[in-house]
Structures are given as structure tokens and as C-alpha cells.
Design an enzyme around this catalytic site. Sequence first.
Site, PDB file in Angstrom:
ATOM      1  N   PHE A   1      -5.333   6.524  -0.264  1.00  0.00           N
ATOM      2  CA  PHE A   1      -5.255   5.774  -1.514  1.00  0.00           C
ATOM      3  C   PHE A   1      -5.754   6.695  -2.634  1.00  0.00           C
ATOM      4  O   PHE A   1      -6.749   7.393  -2.464  1.00  0.00           O
ATOM      5  CB  PHE A   1      -6.149   4.526  -1.400  1.00  0.00           C
ATOM      6  CG  PHE A   1      -6.064   3.594  -2.573  1.00  0.00           C
ATOM      7  CD1 PHE A   1      -5.019   2.689  -2.670  1.00  0.00           C
ATOM      8  CD2 PHE A   1      -7.025   3.612  -3.564  1.00  0.00           C
ATOM      9  CE1 PHE A   1      -4.941   1.826  -3.751  1.00  0.00           C
ATOM     10  CE2 PHE A   1      -6.944   2.738  -4.648  1.00  0.00           C
ATOM     11  CZ  PHE A   1      -5.903   1.849  -4.741  1.00  0.00           C
ATOM     12  N   ASP A  14     -12.989   4.499   5.222  1.00  0.00           N
ATOM     13  CA  ASP A  14     -12.673   3.532   4.175  1.00  0.00           C
ATOM     14  C   ASP A  14     -11.990   2.338   4.852  1.00  0.00           C
ATOM     15  O   ASP A  14     -10.918   2.477   5.450  1.00  0.00           O
ATOM     16  CB  ASP A  14     -11.745   4.185   3.135  1.00  0.00           C
ATOM     17  CG  ASP A  14     -11.435   3.242   1.987  1.00  0.00           C
ATOM     18  OD1 ASP A  14     -11.317   2.034   2.231  1.00  0.00           O
ATOM     19  OD2 ASP A  14     -11.292   3.722   0.847  1.00  0.00           O
ATOM     20  N   TYR A  60     -12.291  -7.785  -2.173  1.00  0.00           N
ATOM     21  CA  TYR A  60     -11.367  -8.703  -2.854  1.00  0.00           C
ATOM     22  C   TYR A  60      -9.996  -8.738  -2.180  1.00  0.00           C
ATOM     23  O   TYR A  60      -9.097  -9.393  -2.657  1.00  0.00           O
ATOM     24  CB  TYR A  60     -11.224  -8.335  -4.337  1.00  0.00           C
ATOM     25  CG  TYR A  60     -10.939  -6.877  -4.617  1.00  0.00           C
ATOM     26  CD1 TYR A  60      -9.649  -6.364  -4.446  1.00  0.00           C
ATOM     27  CD2 TYR A  60     -11.935  -6.021  -5.045  1.00  0.00           C
ATOM     28  CE1 TYR A  60      -9.386  -5.036  -4.690  1.00  0.00           C
ATOM     29  CE2 TYR A  60     -11.683  -4.680  -5.292  1.00  0.00           C
ATOM     30  CZ  TYR A  60     -10.404  -4.203  -5.113  1.00  0.00           C
ATOM     31  OH  TYR A  60     -10.142  -2.873  -5.344  1.00  0.00           O
ATOM     32  N   LYS A  61      -9.827  -8.006  -1.075  1.00  0.00           N
ATOM     33  CA  LYS A  61      -8.551  -8.041  -0.353  1.00  0.00           C
ATOM     34  C   LYS A  61      -8.655  -9.106   0.744  1.00  0.00           C
ATOM     35  O   LYS A  61      -8.706 -10.287   0.425  1.00  0.00           O
ATOM     36  CB  LYS A  61      -8.221  -6.636   0.164  1.00  0.00           C
ATOM     37  CG  LYS A  61      -7.952  -5.669  -1.016  1.00  0.00           C
ATOM     38  CD  LYS A  61      -7.787  -4.221  -0.637  1.00  0.00           C
ATOM     39  CE  LYS A  61      -7.559  -3.392  -1.903  1.00  0.00           C
ATOM     40  NZ  LYS A  61      -7.676  -1.956  -1.688  1.00  0.00           N
ATOM     41  N   ARG A 114       5.716  -4.067  -0.094  1.00  0.00           N
ATOM     42  CA  ARG A 114       4.644  -4.423   0.841  1.00  0.00           C
ATOM     43  C   ARG A 114       4.518  -5.941   0.942  1.00  0.00           C
ATOM     44  O   ARG A 114       4.512  -6.646  -0.071  1.00  0.00           O
ATOM     45  CB  ARG A 114       3.293  -3.874   0.372  1.00  0.00           C
ATOM     46  CG  ARG A 114       3.188  -2.370   0.328  1.00  0.00           C
ATOM     47  CD  ARG A 114       1.738  -1.926   0.167  1.00  0.00           C
ATOM     48  NE  ARG A 114       1.038  -2.642  -0.903  1.00  0.00           N
ATOM     49  CZ  ARG A 114      -0.258  -2.540  -1.160  1.00  0.00           C
ATOM     50  NH1 ARG A 114      -1.026  -1.752  -0.408  1.00  0.00           N
ATOM     51  NH2 ARG A 114      -0.806  -3.204  -2.152  1.00  0.00           N
TER      52      ARG A 114
HETATM   53  C1  LIG Z   1      -8.125  -1.156  -2.669  1.00  0.00           C
HETATM   54  C2  LIG Z   1      -8.627   0.189  -2.329  1.00  0.00           C
HETATM   55  C3  LIG Z   1      -9.584   0.823  -3.124  1.00  0.00           C
HETATM   56  C4  LIG Z   1     -10.066   0.152  -4.366  1.00  0.00           C
HETATM   57  O1  LIG Z   1     -11.075   0.826  -5.022  1.00  0.00           O
HETATM   58  P1  LIG Z   1     -11.774   0.146  -6.271  1.00  0.00           P
HETATM   59  O2  LIG Z   1     -12.853   1.034  -6.609  1.00  0.00           O
HETATM   60  O3  LIG Z   1     -12.172  -1.233  -5.857  1.00  0.00           O
HETATM   61  O4  LIG Z   1     -10.744   0.041  -7.361  1.00  0.00           O
HETATM   62  C5  LIG Z   1     -10.061   2.056  -2.716  1.00  0.00           C
HETATM   63  N1  LIG Z   1      -9.606   2.651  -1.585  1.00  0.00           N
HETATM   64  C6  LIG Z   1      -8.672   2.063  -0.804  1.00  0.00           C
HETATM   65  C7  LIG Z   1      -8.218   2.729   0.435  1.00  0.00           C
HETATM   66  C8  LIG Z   1      -8.152   0.833  -1.162  1.00  0.00           C
HETATM   67  O5  LIG Z   1      -7.236   0.266  -0.396  1.00  0.00           O
END
Ligand SMILES: *Cc1c(COP(=O)(O)O)cnc(C)c1O
Length: 378
Positions: free
Chosen positions: A117, A184, A209-210, A354
Site C-alpha cells: 500500500f 501491516d 476503520y476497515k 474490488r
Molecule cells: C488502509 C491502509 C493504510 C491506511 O493508513 P492510514 O494512515 O490510516 O491512512 C495503511 N496501510 C495499509 C496496508 C492499508 O491497507
Amino acid sequence: MGTGARTDPLAHIRDLFDLDDDVVYLDGNSLGAPPKNVAARVQEVVSRQWGRRLIRSWSEGWWEAPQRVGDRIGKLVGAAPGQVVVADSTSVNLFKALMAAVHGTDRAEIVVDAGTFPTDGYIARSVAELSGLTLRPADPDDLALSDTTAVVLLNHVDYRTGRLLDMAKLTEQVHAVGAKVVWDLCHSVGVLPIELDALNVNLAVGCTYKFLNGGPGSPAFLYVPTEAQPGFHQPLTGWTGHRSPFAMSPDYTPDPGVSRARVGTPDIISMLALDAALDVWDRVDLEDVRAKGLALTAHFRDLVEDLPGIEVITPDGEWRGHQVSLRHPDAATLMRRLVERQVIGDHRPPDVLRFGFAPLYNTFEDAERAATALGELL
Ligand SMILES: *Cc1c(COP(=O)(O)O)cnc(C)c1O
């Protein structure tokens, strides 16, 4: 297409969520839906805790909330109490974790999985610049680690393809060269049972939040195992990570425990909305959630894989999370049209659609309605 006599041990859980029945919501991997009890809790926090108790609330549960809510998340990721703190965003926690992982190292490189990501890659780049190490993107199937590797940052589930990595095997590979691993868990927490303690994972981060339904921008979490806490030197030495924050000392002494990962004043309203959202997990078994997630995504896959122009890029075995990603040249237009029809997934450029399935509230009928709508559009 009928759902047949499928048994769903989680069917009654959907009622705990505030969802419109005419919407097929398949984007809980980006923003989970609200559990119904959250609105009342936020009202309580604002009206009574903040309104009536005012500043007294800090000593009536607010101050410890990052560790207390962290322990609740710990149960979902196989972490014993005292090792998870809820604070900041995933991006900020990644910065703390990676900086701590390279602190004092004489090794030369940081390795990050190549499909990561974006924020993870950006933060790893900054950490490399600040620490003087090099950053090397690598394929998780061929990490090519050596005794020059300091730390490896891996996404447990790939946000784009939905592929699940083998945490046990990869953690062992990283440890075999004496390096540290940072996992992560953004797309795997709340998806499947995770065993951070049992696998001797060095550090982990994840967002709430997911699949944890904490609400937009709800604070993220950071796992620092007990034995690693004394050596966890993170760069953001804010006062709430201090051993005695209210002594107001001019010198920084980190808290001996996981609180040293805290930085500044926690965002209590979001934190306690998340706390309420986590209640649903006390009523379900993660094994049931996983089984239903695999069944839902397999069902959807079966219904869409032969549609014209569609290529499924999510692995079809067990090594996947709870999303199905499809490639199609008109992905952007297709998703716009699906959303017009109340089927909400998302589009990741250039050509990926997705569909995230949250077993707590998605149904087999959702999979069928989404597949039918997609079939009609194609
Ligand atoms: C959703 C997500 C993030 C989100 O990071 P924020 O700091 O909350 O914006 C980071 N890494 C991965 C792999 C994600 O899926």
C-alpha cells in the site's frame, strides 16, 4: 440463483449493524459499516462524559483508553494484554515501528514488499532517508534477505489483489537472517485468526476503520511485544509516552511498557466509538468469521469469473483475505455504474474492481445481487 439451504452461524449479527437493505455494501475493507450501538455510545461520551463530567473524565477511563482498547484488539491478533496500544494513524505507527526497528542497527537495508500500500512504501522511504539505510522493494516470494537486512515490512493481505501472505513462514525467513519483521495487518485484522505472540512477530500495525468498523479515521493500533518494549526507541517522544506524564519533567523518560508508543493526547471520541464498535467481536468466533468470509468470496468468484472481459486476480485457495479483485479495462466506469445501482465496491487504478466481504454483515444474497448487477452491465 438461490442461496439454498446454506447455514450461516453469523446471520443474526447483521442486525447489529445500521445498514440499508437496498444497498449491497461491499466496501467494508475500506470503511466498515457502523454497528448500531456506536451512535448511542458517542452520544453518551459527548453528553455525559464530556458534558457533565468535564475534565474529570480523563481520570475516569479516558487516559487509559489507548491501552484498554488495545487489549481488546490484542484478543483479535493473538497478543496477550499490555502489548497493543491504540493511537494515531497506521501511517504514523508505521513510522514509529520502522524507526524503532532500525534504531542502533549496523545493518544496511530496509526491505518492503513491492506491492505494498503506498503509504507503507512512502513511510519506509522516509525512514530509510532519516536512518541512512537503503530501501529495497522485493517480491514476497523472493525476498532475497541477507545479514545486511535490518527490517522487513510486509502487508499481511495485499490491498490490491487480496492475496494473503504466510505470516509463519515469512516471519521465520526474516528471523533466520537475524532481521526484524513488521507486519501491516490493515486488511487482515478482523478477517482471520492471527497469532502475533505465538509467531514471535517483532512489531505490527493495523487500522481499525476497515474490518473492525471503528468509523472514519478511527485510531490505528501498534503491537510491541513485552520483551521488545525496553528496546523500543521510537522517535516521536511526546509527553503521553512519558513514564510520568503529569510530572511535567523537562527530560523525557519513556514509559517502561507499551505506552511508550503513545505520542500526544488521544482522540477520545473516535477512540470510544471504536471501543463500542469492538463489542460485536465478543459475540462471534473468528473461525466462523473466516469460514464465512471464504465461503462468501468463493461464491462471488464462482458467479463472476466467467463474465466477459473479467479476470479474477485474487488467489482462489486459502491464501486470500476477504475481498475479490477483478481486472477489467473499463473498471472505473463499471464501478460508477454499480454504485448507481446501489452496489458499492471500489475501483483501484488503473483497472481493478474490488469487492470486500465483511462476514459480520454481508450475506450470500449480497454476493448474488452484486454478481447479477455486474453481469447485466457487462
Ligand atoms: C488502509 C491502509 C493504510 C491506511 O493508513 P492510514 O494512515 O490510516 O491512512 C495503511 N496501510 C495499509 C496496508 C492499508 O491497507
